[in-house]
Design an enzyme around this catalytic site. Structure first.
Site, PDB file in Angstrom:
ATOM      1  N   ASP A  49      84.554 143.231  38.946  1.00 11.06           N
ATOM      2  CA  ASP A  49      83.549 143.143  37.884  1.00 11.06           C
ATOM      3  C   ASP A  49      83.552 141.814  37.140  1.00 11.06           C
ATOM      4  OD1 ASP A  49      82.296 145.617  38.207  1.00 11.06           O
ATOM      5  OD2 ASP A  49      83.974 146.627  37.262  1.00 11.06           O
ATOM      6  N   HIS A  87      93.562 146.460  38.052  1.00 14.32           N
ATOM      7  CA  HIS A  87      93.052 147.386  39.055  1.00 14.32           C
ATOM      8  C   HIS A  87      94.134 148.401  39.404  1.00 14.32           C
ATOM      9  CE1 HIS A  87      91.038 148.876  42.666  1.00 14.32           C
ATOM     10  NE2 HIS A  87      89.944 148.373  42.118  1.00 14.32           N
TER      11      HIS A  87
HETATM   12  N1  ACO Z   1      93.675 144.226  29.969  1.00 15.21           N
HETATM   13  C1  ACO Z   1      94.855 144.359  29.349  1.00 15.21           C
HETATM   14  N2  ACO Z   1      95.882 145.099  29.833  1.00 15.21           N
HETATM   15  C2  ACO Z   1      95.668 145.735  30.986  1.00 15.21           C
HETATM   16  C3  ACO Z   1      94.460 145.645  31.692  1.00 15.21           C
HETATM   17  C4  ACO Z   1      93.439 144.851  31.145  1.00 15.21           C
HETATM   18  N3  ACO Z   1      92.265 144.718  31.751  1.00 15.21           N
HETATM   19  N4  ACO Z   1      94.536 146.379  32.806  1.00 15.21           N
HETATM   20  C5  ACO Z   1      95.745 146.934  32.799  1.00 15.21           C
HETATM   21  N5  ACO Z   1      96.432 146.540  31.702  1.00 15.21           N
HETATM   22  C6  ACO Z   1      97.802 146.900  31.329  1.00 15.21           C
HETATM   23  C7  ACO Z   1      97.796 148.202  30.533  1.00 15.21           C
HETATM   24  O1  ACO Z   1      97.691 147.968  29.157  1.00 15.21           O
HETATM   25  C8  ACO Z   1      99.128 148.793  30.924  1.00 15.21           C
HETATM   26  O2  ACO Z   1     100.139 148.126  30.203  1.00 15.21           O
HETATM   27  P1  ACO Z   1     101.484 148.902  29.757  1.00 15.21           P
HETATM   28  O3  ACO Z   1     102.140 149.345  31.033  1.00 15.21           O
HETATM   29  O4  ACO Z   1     102.249 147.870  29.018  1.00 15.21           O
HETATM   30  O5  ACO Z   1     101.037 150.066  28.921  1.00 15.21           O
HETATM   31  C9  ACO Z   1      99.279 148.393  32.381  1.00 15.21           C
HETATM   32  O6  ACO Z   1      98.534 147.182  32.529  1.00 15.21           O
HETATM   33  C10 ACO Z   1      98.715 149.428  33.347  1.00 15.21           C
HETATM   34  O7  ACO Z   1      97.385 149.673  32.964  1.00 15.21           O
HETATM   35  P2  ACO Z   1      96.630 151.049  33.151  1.00 15.21           P
HETATM   36  O8  ACO Z   1      95.425 151.071  32.288  1.00 15.21           O
HETATM   37  O9  ACO Z   1      97.603 152.184  33.018  1.00 15.21           O
HETATM   38  O10 ACO Z   1      96.234 150.915  34.669  1.00 15.21           O
HETATM   39  P3  ACO Z   1      95.282 151.888  35.442  1.00 15.21           P
HETATM   40  O11 ACO Z   1      95.618 151.738  36.865  1.00 15.21           O
HETATM   41  O12 ACO Z   1      95.301 153.244  34.845  1.00 15.21           O
HETATM   42  O13 ACO Z   1      93.816 151.299  35.139  1.00 15.21           O
HETATM   43  C11 ACO Z   1      91.959 149.906  35.161  1.00 15.21           C
HETATM   44  C12 ACO Z   1      93.133 150.458  35.974  1.00 15.21           C
HETATM   45  C13 ACO Z   1      91.179 151.070  34.555  1.00 15.21           C
HETATM   46  C14 ACO Z   1      91.022 149.158  36.095  1.00 15.21           C
HETATM   47  C15 ACO Z   1      92.496 148.964  34.075  1.00 15.21           C
HETATM   48  O14 ACO Z   1      93.097 147.846  34.660  1.00 15.21           O
HETATM   49  C16 ACO Z   1      91.414 148.571  33.086  1.00 15.21           C
HETATM   50  O15 ACO Z   1      91.133 149.311  32.141  1.00 15.21           O
HETATM   51  N6  ACO Z   1      90.780 147.360  33.289  1.00 15.21           N
HETATM   52  C17 ACO Z   1      89.708 146.937  32.411  1.00 15.21           C
HETATM   53  C18 ACO Z   1      88.414 147.647  32.782  1.00 15.21           C
HETATM   54  C19 ACO Z   1      87.875 147.153  34.107  1.00 15.21           C
HETATM   55  O16 ACO Z   1      87.756 145.966  34.347  1.00 15.21           O
HETATM   56  N7  ACO Z   1      87.492 148.113  34.958  1.00 15.21           N
HETATM   57  C20 ACO Z   1      86.918 147.824  36.258  1.00 15.21           C
HETATM   58  C21 ACO Z   1      87.862 148.143  37.375  1.00 15.21           C
HETATM   59  S1  ACO Z   1      87.154 147.811  38.961  1.00 15.21           S
HETATM   60  C22 ACO Z   1      86.035 149.066  39.205  1.00 15.21           C
HETATM   61  O17 ACO Z   1      86.299 150.184  38.832  1.00 15.21           O
HETATM   62  C23 ACO Z   1      84.754 148.801  39.813  1.00 15.21           C
END
Ligand code: ACO
Length: 367
Positions: A315, A258
Site C-alpha cells: 500500500d 506485514h
Molecule cells: N507501524 C508501526 N509499528 C508497526 C507497524 C507499523 N505500520 N506494523 C507493525 N508494527 C509493530 C507493532 O506495533 C508491533 O510492535 P510490538 O511487538 O512492539 O507490539 C509489531 O510491529 C507487530 O505488529 P502487529 O500489528 O502485531 O503485526 P500484525 O501482523 O498483526 O499486523 C499489519 C500486520 C496489520 C499489516 C500491521 O503491520 C499494520 O497495522 N500496518 C499498518 C497498516 C497497513 O499498512 N496495512 C496494510 C497491510 S498490506 C494489505 O493488507 C493489503
C-alpha cells in the site's frame, strides 16, 4: 483446546494452488509465476491465469478479453442505485452497494455451477472499474463516459474516470497496478470471501464479504491512509519528525509492516519503480521524494533502532502512484479492489471445488 494464535498468525487454514508467498525471501508467485514476470503482462492475461488456471494462448486471450469488454457497462437501474449513494462516502461503499444490486440483475444468480460462477465472476471483474469510474463522475457532477472497448482494462478505467485518454505510461502503470493487487493468498479479504463461500452462499455474497473486509485501514484501506499521510507530511523535511512522532505515540505508520513479509514486499519494490517512472514523466518528483524520505526515516526507526522487520508493504508506493495518476484518496481502496477481484474469484472457485465449511472454535472465558 490447542494453543490460540491471536489473529490466526501462521495458522495454515487450507491448501491452495493460486498463490505462493515466501515472506522471508520476499517471493510472490501466482500459480507458479513470479510477480516480477507477471507484472510485464496484461491484466486480462493475469486474470485468466487466476480465474481459469493457466496463462492464455492467443485465442484464449482474445475470447477472454472480448467477453470482459462486452460487460463494461452497468444497467440503467444499477446506475440509479449508484446515483442514490451518499456522495460523501468512499467509493468502496458505493461499490459494495452496487455489486449487491447487480446480483439481482444477473441471469445466473440462482445457479452455483462452476460455469455459472465463472460467468458471474467475469461480469464482476468487468464491472468493478465501471462502477468506480461512474461513481466518481456522478459524485463530481461530470458526465458519464462510456467504455471504450479498444482500450485495455486499465486504460479504459482511467479514460472513464477522467474523460480523456491516459498517456501510454499511465495506461501501462494502472495495468500493472491491477496485476500487483490481484492476488495475495489468504489475506483478510480473500479469507473472508472463502469463509463466505464455504457456507455455499452465492459468489456475489462472497465477493461482497471480500469488499467489506478490504476496506479496513489495516488491510486495503491503508492505501487511502498513505495518500492522506503524504499530504499531511507535505515535504521531505517533515518526514523524519512525522515518523518519529508515530513511533513515540505507538501509532501505526500506514503502508508499513506485514503479517507475512519479514523483508521488503516484492510488490512494493515494483511499485517504487513505477512511482519513480510516473514522477519523471509528470516532471514532479515531490510525492516520490516525500515517500522516499518517509521510507528512510522508517528504516532508521524500525530496522536500525528497534531491530524490527517492518518495511513498506503493497500500500505504500501504490499510494504514491495513485497520487501521480490523480486518483482521489476516497477511490483508492476501490481501485485496489478492481485488481483484487480476479484473486477473490479464483479463491471462491477453488473453495467451491473442494469445500468443507470453515468453522473454527473459540475458547470460552468467564468475565
Ligand atoms: N507501524 C508501526 N509499528 C508497526 C507497524 C507499523 N505500520 N506494523 C507493525 N508494527 C509493530 C507493532 O506495533 C508491533 O510492535 P510490538 O511487538 O512492539 O507490539 C509489531 O510491529 C507487530 O505488529 P502487529 O500489528 O502485531 O503485526 P500484525 O501482523 O498483526 O499486523 C499489519 C500486520 C496489520 C499489516 C500491521 O503491520 C499494520 O497495522 N500496518 C499498518 C497498516 C497497513 O499498512 N496495512 C496494510 C497491510 S498490506 C494489505 O493488507 C493489503
Amino acid at each position: 483446546m490447542d494453543e490460540i494464535r491471536k489473529g490466526l498468525e501462521n495458522v495454515i487454514a487450507l491448501e491452495t494452488s493460486i498463490a505462493f508467498i515466501d515472506g522471508e525471501q520476499g517471493i510472490l508467485k501466482y500459480r507458479g509465476h513470479d510477480i516480477n514476470d507477471l507484472s510485464k503482462l496484461s491484466y486480462y492475461e493475469v486474470s485468466h491465469l487466476l480465474v481459469k488456471g493457466s496463462l492464455p494462448d492467443g485465442r484464449e486471450l482474445e475470447d477472454y478479453s472480448n467477453e470482459l469488454k462486452q460487460e463494461r457497462f452497468i444497467p440503467s437501474d444499477a446506475m440509479a442505485v449508484l446515483s442514490s449513494c451518499n456522495f460523501n462516502i468512499e467509493a468502496m461503499d458505493a461499490l459494495r452497494t452496487t455489486i449487491s444490486y447487480l446480483s439481482h440483475c444477473d441471469s445466473d444468480m440462482n445457479g452455483n455451477s462452476s460455469e455459472e460462477n465463472i460467468r458471474k465472476g467475469m461480469r464482476m471483474i468487468a464491472k468493478f472499474p465501471v462502477i468506480v469510474a461512474m461513481f466518481y463522475r456522478i459524485k463530481t457532477g461530470q458526465e458519464i463516459v462510456e467504455a471504450d472497448t479498444s482500450m485495455s482494462h486499465g486504460a479504459n478505467f482511467l479514460y472513464m474516470l477522467r474523460g480523456e485518454r491516459p498517456s501510454d505510461l499511465e495506461a501501462e502503470i494502472i495495468e500493472k497496478d491491477f496485476i500487483l493487487s490481484a492476488e495475495h493468498e489468504l489475506n483478510p479479504s480473500t479469507f473472508a470471501s472463502r469463509l463466505a463461500t464455504s457456507t455455499l452462499t452465492d459468489i456475489y455474497s462472497a465477493i461482497i464479504a471480500g469488499v467489506c473486509t478490504l476496506k479496513g485501514p489495516l488491510h486495503g484501506g491503508a492505501r487511502m491512509a498513505v495518500m492522506e499521510m503524504l499530504d499531511e507530511v507535505g515535504s521531505v523535511e517533515n518526514a523524519g519528525l512525522y515518523v518519529a512522532d508515530k513511533v513515540n505515540l505507538h501509532e501505526k505508520l500506514m503502508g508499513f509492516g506485514h503479517r507475512v513479509y519479514k523483508t521488503y514486499d516484492p510488490r512494493a519494490r515494483i511499485y517504487k519503480e513505477l512511482a519513480r517512472q510516473i514522477a519523471a514523466e509528470k516532471g514532479d518528483l515531490s510525492w516520490f521524494e516525500i515517500a522516499e524520505s518517509i521510507e528512510k526515516a522508517a528504516f532508521k526507526e524500525f530496522v536500525e533502532n528497534k531491530g524490527k522487520t517492518i518495511y513498506p508493504n503493497v500500500d505504500f508506493y501504490s499510494a504514491v502512484v495513485y497520487k501521480y495518476l490523480e486518483i482521489p484518496p476516497k477511490l483508492a481502496t476501490a481501485v485496489f479492489a478492481i485488481g483484487r477481484i480476479s484473486g477473490w474469484i479464483a479463491h471462491c472457485l477453488e473453495q467451491y471445488s473442494d469445500n468443507r465449511v470453515i468453522r473454527p472454535r473459540a475458547k470460552f472465558v468467564e468475565i
